[in-house]
Design a protein around this motif. Structure first.
Motif, PDB file in Angstrom:
ATOM      1  N   VAL A   1       1.037  -1.285  -0.004  1.00 37.24           N
ATOM      2  CA  VAL A   1      -0.054  -0.270  -0.177  1.00 37.24           C
ATOM      3  C   VAL A   1       0.858   1.204  -0.008  1.00 37.24           C
ATOM      4  CG1 VAL A   1      -1.745   1.198   1.083  1.00 37.24           C
ATOM      5  CG2 VAL A   1      -1.868  -0.942   1.177  1.00 37.24           C
ATOM      6  N   CYS A   2       0.614   2.018  -0.914  1.00 37.39           N
ATOM      7  CA  CYS A   2       1.436   3.390  -0.830  1.00 37.39           C
ATOM      8  C   CYS A   2       1.113   4.187   0.667  1.00 37.39           C
ATOM      9  CB  CYS A   2       0.933   4.310  -2.163  1.00 37.39           C
ATOM     10  SG  CYS A   2       2.176   5.701  -2.180  1.00 37.39           S
ATOM     11  N   HIS A   3       2.234   4.685   1.086  1.00 35.35           N
ATOM     12  CA  HIS A   3       2.332   5.155   2.177  1.00 35.35           C
ATOM     13  C   HIS A   3       1.561   6.700   1.910  1.00 35.35           C
ATOM     14  CE1 HIS A   3       3.482   6.533   6.340  1.00 35.35           C
ATOM     15  NE2 HIS A   3       4.355   5.524   6.533  1.00 35.35           N
ATOM     16  N   GLU A   4       1.049   7.270   2.802  1.00 31.96           N
ATOM     17  CA  GLU A   4       0.565   8.637   2.592  1.00 31.96           C
ATOM     18  C   GLU A   4       1.690   9.811   3.169  1.00 31.96           C
ATOM     19  OE1 GLU A   4      -3.159   9.161   4.397  1.00 31.96           O
ATOM     20  OE2 GLU A   4      -4.256   7.480   3.078  1.00 31.96           O
ATOM     21  N   ALA A   5       2.695   9.181   3.773  1.00 30.32           N
ATOM     22  CA  ALA A   5       3.751  10.011   4.237  1.00 30.32           C
ATOM     23  C   ALA A   5       5.020   9.284   3.958  1.00 30.32           C
ATOM     24  CB  ALA A   5       3.731  10.477   5.619  1.00 30.32           C
ATOM     25  N   ILE A   6       5.832   9.120   5.043  1.00 31.00           N
ATOM     26  CA  ILE A   6       6.926   7.936   4.877  1.00 31.00           C
ATOM     27  C   ILE A   6       7.160   7.808   6.398  1.00 31.00           C
ATOM     28  CG2 ILE A   6       8.916  10.063   5.033  1.00 31.00           C
ATOM     29  CD1 ILE A   6      10.243   8.059   2.883  1.00 31.00           C
ATOM     30  N   GLY A   7       7.742   6.422   6.641  1.00 34.21           N
ATOM     31  CA  GLY A   7       8.019   6.227   7.850  1.00 34.21           C
ATOM     32  C   GLY A   7       9.226   6.722   8.531  1.00 34.21           C
ATOM     33  N   VAL A   8       9.528   6.696   9.894  1.00 32.42           N
ATOM     34  CA  VAL A   8      10.504   7.320  10.189  1.00 32.42           C
ATOM     35  C   VAL A   8      11.928   6.699   9.866  1.00 32.42           C
ATOM     36  CG1 VAL A   8      12.134   7.688  12.447  1.00 32.42           C
ATOM     37  CG2 VAL A   8       9.558   8.270  12.582  1.00 32.42           C
ATOM     38  N   LEU A   9      11.911   5.427  10.068  1.00 35.09           N
ATOM     39  CA  LEU A   9      13.195   4.732   9.442  1.00 35.09           C
ATOM     40  C   LEU A   9      13.426   4.765   8.007  1.00 35.09           C
ATOM     41  CD1 LEU A   9      13.217   2.387  12.454  1.00 35.09           C
ATOM     42  CD2 LEU A   9      14.980   4.003  12.044  1.00 35.09           C
ATOM     43  N   ALA A  10      12.212   4.535   7.411  1.00 35.74           N
ATOM     44  CA  ALA A  10      12.340   4.634   5.800  1.00 35.74           C
ATOM     45  C   ALA A  10      13.009   6.093   5.462  1.00 35.74           C
ATOM     46  CB  ALA A  10      10.869   4.437   5.347  1.00 35.74           C
ATOM     47  N   ALA A  11      12.647   7.029   6.226  1.00 27.88           N
ATOM     48  CA  ALA A  11      13.366   8.233   5.699  1.00 27.88           C
ATOM     49  C   ALA A  11      14.808   8.261   6.178  1.00 27.88           C
ATOM     50  CB  ALA A  11      12.541   9.552   6.577  1.00 27.88           C
ATOM     51  N   VAL A  12      14.931   7.826   7.145  1.00 24.73           N
ATOM     52  CA  VAL A  12      16.622   7.761   7.476  1.00 24.73           C
ATOM     53  C   VAL A  12      17.220   6.904   6.476  1.00 24.73           C
ATOM     54  CG1 VAL A  12      18.255   6.849   9.300  1.00 24.73           C
ATOM     55  CG2 VAL A  12      16.214   8.066   9.966  1.00 24.73           C
ATOM     56  N   THR A  13      16.651   5.651   6.061  1.00 24.99           N
ATOM     57  CA  THR A  13      17.520   4.748   5.060  1.00 24.99           C
ATOM     58  C   THR A  13      17.534   5.615   3.771  1.00 24.99           C
ATOM     59  OG1 THR A  13      16.652   3.052   6.190  1.00 24.99           O
ATOM     60  CG2 THR A  13      17.304   2.845   4.040  1.00 24.99           C
ATOM     61  N   VAL A  14      16.380   6.344   3.320  1.00 21.58           N
ATOM     62  CA  VAL A  14      16.487   7.053   2.018  1.00 21.58           C
ATOM     63  C   VAL A  14      17.349   8.068   2.210  1.00 21.58           C
ATOM     64  CG1 VAL A  14      15.013   8.694   0.432  1.00 21.58           C
ATOM     65  CG2 VAL A  14      13.953   6.467   1.487  1.00 21.58           C
ATOM     66  N   ALA A  15      17.496   8.959   3.224  1.00 26.38           N
ATOM     67  CA  ALA A  15      18.324   9.949   3.191  1.00 26.38           C
ATOM     68  C   ALA A  15      19.777   9.488   3.133  1.00 26.38           C
ATOM     69  CB  ALA A  15      18.246  10.869   4.646  1.00 26.38           C
ATOM     70  N   THR A  16      20.026   8.258   3.870  1.00 28.38           N
ATOM     71  CA  THR A  16      21.339   7.844   3.756  1.00 28.38           C
ATOM     72  C   THR A  16      21.835   7.558   2.295  1.00 28.38           C
ATOM     73  OG1 THR A  16      20.971   6.714   5.944  1.00 28.38           O
ATOM     74  CG2 THR A  16      22.694   5.678   4.667  1.00 28.38           C
ATOM     75  N   ALA A  17      20.862   7.176   1.591  1.00 27.65           N
ATOM     76  CA  ALA A  17      21.195   6.810  -0.084  1.00 27.65           C
ATOM     77  C   ALA A  17      21.529   7.819  -0.503  1.00 27.65           C
ATOM     78  CB  ALA A  17      20.094   6.131  -0.458  1.00 27.65           C
ATOM     79  N   CYS A  18      20.892   9.137  -0.318  1.00 26.41           N
ATOM     80  CA  CYS A  18      21.182  10.411  -0.875  1.00 26.41           C
ATOM     81  C   CYS A  18      22.622  10.749  -0.711  1.00 26.41           C
ATOM     82  CB  CYS A  18      20.132  11.272  -0.235  1.00 26.41           C
ATOM     83  SG  CYS A  18      18.551  11.349  -0.780  1.00 26.41           S
ATOM     84  N   VAL A  19      23.090  10.334   0.268  1.00 27.48           N
ATOM     85  CA  VAL A  19      24.615  10.684   0.588  1.00 27.48           C
ATOM     86  C   VAL A  19      25.715   9.841   0.204  1.00 27.48           C
ATOM     87  CG1 VAL A  19      23.878  12.336   2.341  1.00 27.48           C
ATOM     88  CG2 VAL A  19      24.659   9.962   2.967  1.00 27.48           C
TER      89      VAL A  19
END
Length: 380
Positions: A292-310
């Motif tokens: 199911v598509c998240h209406e926002a983003i999970g906390v640890l999902a955001a940390v993981t995505v942010a990590t990929a960005c760097v």
């Protein structure tokens, strides 16, 4: 006030709980001592409390959505240097499975307020910090809440997208998120993989993806590689059956590469579509949790995505607008706003994240007892 207590019933067992909102998630919190120690019995109780399996969860506390089908179990810790232990339980509206494998950073935000409310932690005079061990993966973090005059403060000026209004901040400082469920932060040993997979119609596909776990196992792919812009609404994406089928086939192929084995019945890895930011952030996301598509983003999902960005060479490179330096704030855009993550890179290896921190909010919604069938507490 009138006496509103219910008469005792041999059919129903009352269990003390507090319905808490943590970040953009919600669910009942229990003291570990109030639940059965036997895992099978405990899970039966949690399913009954939430009303699962039933897509409406009409006979329980669940909100008919994965984000409101969660529960927290909290206890004091006897481990040196650790104050509290937290077990997160992910339920699904229409499933009879209770998953205690992954973490949930949103529900984590509610642990310390709940623990203070229930007397597990004594509040400080201005702020209270506790070290919390998440039993799901062994992750440690320091959580700080405001307690002026020794009392919890819930009102404040901190707003998080996906939650109406503002509240007092809950600061979470993650101490060791790398490889939370997977064997390593980059479980395949690569920052970029080219994954071959087939969909149910027999068509063969190959997609570039970053397989990463810095708090949450995730498969990151570019939205454009799947024929979409990444700016679609949640409703559009949830209605795109062909896209969801391709994502699931990709997820199943990625599971073994991430050391997770067969993930068909698992709630991870989560799938995340990346695109260039459109609202001043560093990256735009559309996450699936996992179907199911998240209406926002999970906390640890955001940390993981942010990590990929760097990380040099990740699928985010060329899309992300991340700052430079050892300390960076990465703004992750999602369908209902943005989520800022503070990252500190290792001075000796800037492909490693030494620390991640962020702000959430939390509050109790209801205190009381949830009534579950007494028979569930006995052998079946």
């Amino acid at each position: 006030m009138p006496d509103v207590s219910l008469p005792d019933s041999p059919d129903l067992q009352p269990l003390p709980c507090t319905l808490m909102r943590g970040g953009t998630s919600r669910g009942p919190f229990f003291l570990a001592d109030d639940l059965p120690t036997d895992v099978a019995r405990r899970d039966r109780v949690l399913l009954a409390a939430m009303g699962s399996p039933d897509r409406r969860q009409i006979d329980g506390l669940g909100g008919a959505h994965p984000l409101t089908s969660k529960a927290g179990i909290v206890s004091r810790s006897a481990r040196p240097g650790v104050d509290l232990e937290f077990l997160f339980a992910q339920l699904q509206p229409d499933s009879d499975r209770v998953d205690t494998t992954p973490n949930c950073g949103n529900m984590l935000a509610a642990v310390l307020p709940f623990a203070i409310e229930r007397g597990l932690v004594a509040p400080g005079d201005a702020v209270t910090t506790a070290r919390i061990l998440t039993l799901n993966t062994g992750m440690l973090c320091d959580v700080t809440v405001q307690t002026p005059g020794g009392r919890l403060r819930y009102a404040g000026d901190t707003g998080i997208d996906g939650v109406p209004g503002t509240a007092a901040p809950v600061k979470i400082n993650f101490l060791d998120t790398a490889g939370s469920v997977c064997p390593a932060m980059l479980p395949s040993g690569k920052v970029l993989d080219h994954i071959k997979f087939s969909t149910a119609d027999g068509a063969a596909h190959e997609l570039a993806a970053t397989l990463i776990d810095n708090g949450m196992p995730m498969v990151l792919v570019r939205a454009a590689e799947l024929g979409i812009s990444g700016e679609e609404s949640v409703a559009e994406l949830n209605g795109n059956a062909a896209l969801k089928a391709k994502l699931e086939a990709l997820r199943l192929a990625a599971g073994p590469l991430m050391g997770l084995g067969d993930v068909a019945a698992k709630n991870y890895p989560k799938m995340c579509l990346l695109s260039a930011p459109v609202a001043g952030g560093a990256i735009a996301t559309r996450c699936f949790i996992p179907h199911v598509c998240h209406e926002a983003i999970g906390v640890l999902a955001a940390v993981t995505v942010a990590t990929a960005c760097v990380l040099e060479g990740s699928v985010a490179q060329g899309l992300a607008r991340a700052a430079s330096g050892l300390q960076r704030t990465v703004s992750v855009e999602h369908p209902s706003g943005e989520f800022s993550v503070e990252l500190e890179l290792d001075a000796n290896d800037q492909q490693q994240v030494a620390r991640a921190a962020l702000l959430r909010t939390a509050r109790p919604i209801m205190r009381g007892e949830v009534l579950v069938p007494a028979a569930l507490l006995h052998d079946i």
